[in-house]
Design a protein around this motif. Structure first.
Motif, short mmCIF file in Angstrom:
data_model
loop_
_atom_site.label_atom_id
_atom_site.label_comp_id
_atom_site.label_asym_id
_atom_site.label_seq_id
_atom_site.Cartn_x
_atom_site.Cartn_y
_atom_site.Cartn_z
N TYR A 7 0.86 -1.18 0.00
CA TYR A 7 0.00 0.00 0.00
C TYR A 7 0.89 1.23 0.00
O TYR A 7 1.64 1.47 0.96
CB TYR A 7 -0.91 0.00 1.24
N LYS A 8 0.88 2.00 -1.08
CA LYS A 8 1.63 3.26 -1.19
C LYS A 8 3.08 3.13 -0.73
O LYS A 8 3.55 3.91 0.09
CB LYS A 8 0.92 4.36 -0.40
N ASN A 9 3.77 2.16 -1.24
CA ASN A 9 5.19 1.96 -0.92
C ASN A 9 5.41 1.45 0.49
O ASN A 9 6.52 1.48 1.00
CB ASN A 9 5.99 3.24 -1.16
N CYS A 10 4.36 1.01 1.17
CA CYS A 10 4.45 0.37 2.48
C CYS A 10 4.09 -1.10 2.31
O CYS A 10 3.47 -1.48 1.33
CB CYS A 10 3.49 1.02 3.48
N VAL A 11 4.46 -1.90 3.30
CA VAL A 11 4.08 -3.30 3.30
C VAL A 11 3.17 -3.54 4.49
O VAL A 11 3.50 -3.17 5.63
CB VAL A 11 5.32 -4.22 3.39
N GLY A 37 11.49 -1.01 5.83
CA GLY A 37 12.00 -1.90 6.87
C GLY A 37 11.70 -1.48 8.29
O GLY A 37 12.02 -2.20 9.23
N LYS A 38 11.07 -0.34 8.49
CA LYS A 38 10.76 0.16 9.83
C LYS A 38 9.27 0.01 10.10
O LYS A 38 8.44 0.44 9.29
CB LYS A 38 11.15 1.64 9.92
N GLU A 39 8.94 -0.61 11.23
CA GLU A 39 7.53 -0.75 11.58
C GLU A 39 6.97 0.61 11.95
O GLU A 39 7.52 1.31 12.80
CB GLU A 39 7.35 -1.71 12.75
N ILE A 40 5.87 0.99 11.30
CA ILE A 40 5.28 2.31 11.53
C ILE A 40 3.93 2.22 12.23
O ILE A 40 3.33 3.24 12.55
CB ILE A 40 5.15 3.10 10.21
N GLY A 41 3.45 1.01 12.47
CA GLY A 41 2.19 0.85 13.18
C GLY A 41 1.79 -0.60 13.29
O GLY A 41 2.26 -1.43 12.52
N GLY A 42 0.96 -0.88 14.27
CA GLY A 42 0.48 -2.25 14.44
C GLY A 42 -0.57 -2.31 15.53
O GLY A 42 -0.54 -1.50 16.47
N CYS A 59 -0.25 3.93 7.48
CA CYS A 59 0.65 4.28 6.37
C CYS A 59 0.41 5.71 5.91
O CYS A 59 1.36 6.47 5.72
CB CYS A 59 0.44 3.32 5.19
N ASP A 60 -0.85 6.08 5.74
CA ASP A 60 -1.18 7.44 5.31
C ASP A 60 -0.66 8.47 6.31
O ASP A 60 -0.11 9.50 5.91
CB ASP A 60 -2.68 7.60 5.11
N ALA A 61 -0.84 8.20 7.60
CA ALA A 61 -0.36 9.13 8.63
C ALA A 61 1.16 9.25 8.58
O ALA A 61 1.71 10.36 8.65
CB ALA A 61 -0.81 8.67 10.02
#
Length: 135
Positions: A7-11, A37-42, A59-61
């Motif tokens: 999604y938008k260059n995120c996995v 490679g960096k977790e940005i949310g979960g 991802c959007d945020a």
């Protein structure tokens, strides 16, 4: 079972978890969003599509932040020169692209490049190490 989506260059990772509580089968979905490679949310949700929507929102945020990396080359994909700033917005200097499409870093107030590299990733690592007081 794990599902991976881009999604938008995120996995986005969606992991189905099932457990039995008091004889009742319960399912939920853990989600994790990763960018470079960096977790940005979960988190977790009760439904797979809700989990995907939450991951996309993370991802959007993340992508809406102006400076997402330790060292940011402002306008890199749209110009041949620009500012170099930290995640906090601290101005470090400027970058330029030469006639061979190789980037260089000029510290604030300097006319000669401190670092020259064949690609932006290596240049970013050098500038970051320099800024953090490393090599």
């Amino acid at each position: 079972m794990e599902t991976v989506r881009e999604y938008k260059n995120c996995v986005v990772h969606l992991i189905e978890r099932t457990q039995v509580v008091d004889g009742i089968r319960q399912t939920h979905f853990d989600w994790k969003a990763v960018h470079y490679g960096k977790e940005i949310g979960g988190d977790h949700e009760l439904d797979k599509e809700m989990a995907y929507a939450a991951a996309c929102a993370a991802c959007d945020a993340h992508l809406s932040q102006p400076y997402r990396f330790p060292v940011n080359f402002v306008g890199y994909f749209d110009a041949v020169a620009g500012d170099v700033v930290t995640q906090e917005g601290e101005y470090l200097g400027r970058w330029e692209i030469d006639e061979n499409d190789h980037p260089s870093f000029f510290p604030d107030g300097e006319d000669e490049p401190m670092f020259f590299e064949m690609n932006l990733g290596n240049l970013a690592r050098k500038v970051s190490a320099w800024h953090e007081g490393g090599d």
